[in-house]
Design a protein around this motif. Sequence first.
Motif, PDB file in Angstrom:
ATOM      1  N   THR A 157       0.823  -1.216   0.000  1.00 30.83           N
ATOM      2  CA  THR A 157       0.000   0.000   0.000  1.00 30.83           C
ATOM      3  C   THR A 157       0.852   1.260   0.000  1.00 30.83           C
ATOM      4  O   THR A 157       0.363   2.335  -0.332  1.00 30.83           O
ATOM      5  N   HIS A 158       2.127   1.151   0.380  1.00 31.48           N
ATOM      6  CA  HIS A 158       2.990   2.329   0.495  1.00 31.48           C
ATOM      7  C   HIS A 158       3.916   2.524  -0.695  1.00 31.48           C
ATOM      8  O   HIS A 158       4.399   3.632  -0.920  1.00 31.48           O
ATOM      9  N   SER A 202       4.071   1.603  -4.660  1.00 34.91           N
ATOM     10  CA  SER A 202       3.484   1.012  -5.870  1.00 34.91           C
ATOM     11  C   SER A 202       4.542   0.277  -6.694  1.00 34.91           C
ATOM     12  O   SER A 202       4.220  -0.634  -7.459  1.00 34.91           O
ATOM     13  N   VAL A 216      -4.004  -4.773  -2.780  1.00 35.40           N
ATOM     14  CA  VAL A 216      -3.910  -3.391  -2.314  1.00 35.40           C
ATOM     15  C   VAL A 216      -5.293  -2.870  -1.930  1.00 35.40           C
ATOM     16  O   VAL A 216      -5.455  -2.148  -0.936  1.00 35.40           O
ATOM     17  N   ASN A 269      -5.910  -1.488   1.717  1.00 36.96           N
ATOM     18  CA  ASN A 269      -6.226  -0.054   1.761  1.00 36.96           C
ATOM     19  C   ASN A 269      -7.659   0.225   2.179  1.00 36.96           C
ATOM     20  O   ASN A 269      -8.077   1.385   2.224  1.00 36.96           O
ATOM     21  N   THR A 293     -10.324  -0.186   0.441  1.00 37.66           N
ATOM     22  CA  THR A 293     -10.952   0.510  -0.676  1.00 37.66           C
ATOM     23  C   THR A 293     -12.432   0.160  -0.782  1.00 37.66           C
ATOM     24  O   THR A 293     -13.258   1.023  -1.113  1.00 37.66           O
ATOM     25  N   ASP A 352       1.764  -3.966   5.754  1.00 37.59           N
ATOM     26  CA  ASP A 352       0.941  -3.374   4.692  1.00 37.59           C
ATOM     27  C   ASP A 352       1.389  -3.853   3.318  1.00 37.59           C
ATOM     28  O   ASP A 352       1.452  -3.084   2.347  1.00 37.59           O
ATOM     29  N   THR A 353       1.697  -5.119   3.228  1.00 34.22           N
ATOM     30  CA  THR A 353       2.161  -5.687   1.970  1.00 34.22           C
ATOM     31  C   THR A 353       1.663  -7.120   1.839  1.00 34.22           C
ATOM     32  O   THR A 353       0.993  -7.650   2.731  1.00 34.22           O
TER      33      THR A 353
END
Length: 602
Positions: free
Chosen positions: A77-78, A80, A347, A351, A353, A418-419
Amino acid sequence: MWLHNSLAVASLCLPGALSNFLSPTYPSPRDLSSRNSHVATGWRNLTTRLDHSLHGRSNSTLSLLQDLTFSIGLFSTHDSGAETLQYHHAAPEILNASHGTNEVDGDSIYRIASVSKLFTVLAGLIELDGEDWERPLSEAFPAFAQSLREHSNSLDPVYNTQWDVITPSALASQMAGIAQYGAPWYTDFLTTHAFNEAFNTSSPVTDPATYALPPVDESDPAIWPPCASIEHSVSGQCAPSDYTEGVASNPPIFLPWTSPSYSNNGLSLLGLAIANLTGKSMEEVYQESIFDPLDMESSYSEVPPSSEESRCVIAGAPDSGWALNNGLSTPSGGLFSTLNDLAKFGVGILNSTLLSPTETRRWMKPVTHTSNLHYSIGAPWEIYRYTDPKTGIITDIYTKLGDSGYYGSISAFLPDFDTGFSVITASSKATRSQQTLFLIQQIVDTILPALTTQAATELENNYAGTYISPTPNFNSSITFTASKHGAPGLVVSAWISNGTNLLPQIPTIMGARDYRLRPALTTPGDAGQIAFRPATSPQHPVRAGDPSRLFTSFYDADDWTSFGQVMYANMYLSEFIFDVDSDGVVSAVSPAAWRVTLEKRD
């Protein structure tokens, strides 16, 4: 857990009285893909070894992957750029295939098998409300209600499934206790033997007589589910009403909410329930709730159109699994996707979303244990607890594995960093399943230590250092140092507050002499604030497999019972709030109870 104040304060003065809490050890690393990143270096090392083994003369164990076609890659997420960390290999059967692609890349379309279950549960979380998730299946399917009526006076929980207790949430978390398969996707010696006789393919392996099984009344319709006909077995297709009528009489495996029991049947039923409750087809649900919002233009819930054949990874003959629409079993294992689309999917989940952050956090939690201390179950997560061999720190890996026929896959998420990573594979060889698991293990063994090292490096570069009050003549400063020995994290190496040296008070402030500051609260987004709290080390660690101190070590091993007990004017003494920009650079820290902001000095 409530503790008497005197006990709480006394425990603060006992060195090593408490232990770690469940949270990331470090803030999530921001740099995975640059040349200087430990993660990118680890990935280069892995892919170089793969190159040497698959295309060179190396005799390493990685050469066992020669016959496996695969695509692997990271996402974050941090960063790309993490999505550029990919590797692809086309086995000889794909290089020479007469159907589909002869090479693979990030846009090659694979069957993703049971990773489809993750899409189904996410779609349900988006489309259904809380009441729907707890609605008994007997309210959604007439066949289940009819089965309950037929057994209203003789319901036997050993032989009759309790469809009035099983809910969509039980199906999603593999806690419904129902059969793994329903007709036509199951093995029943009676029906299989009948089909083999009809096709002149009889085998002692499936002949009831081989096992001295007793004769049964073959006129009893209960032993011939509607979808167990030769026609249904060949096509794999079945009407929803016929399918539910067939599985309604299946005996249970466990009572609902007793023990996890993997069930493709359960996810097929979940898909039917979502369709019933929304009034949409599952094809519409996937497209509208996931594929379109995440721009997954190369993902399909049916066999991709012929115009896409040049991108399709087809192992073996097309009719050996690729070209069959899964019908009712699509929610369990019938989706198609690419490595690039799975990165968008990963992601999108991390995230939040498609769900709110609160819903995502609640979803990415265990529902139950298994009998394995390193493996838990969620909805439909398969959660592996990775223990760092050097530090003993545990990282939970949230995954969904796919394994069906010639195709395998995994979507793996590392919320602490976060991956995550994706693996999709294809092969008509009998070794495909084990090779896929072997490949996944290589990624975990490479990436988890690299992520930890990168996060530790960024902690030292961004958080360690001296912070000073910008107010003139106000003598306040604090220095944080990244721990290089023992437990990882930050320690306070110097602290002056308005002229007073607070280092002698650290054991009281932190709850122990042996502590490490770790992230506990993070504001959403790349920029914002991160609150650190101390995790403290047990005085007498409990060894794995040793139950002798299981209870006597309670207060020696459970930080979670004692948070928030020591405050000043309603602010926590041991909380430090760092200001972080979108690049992960720290500019200031606020020791919460002291109500002051100290700026970082380079």
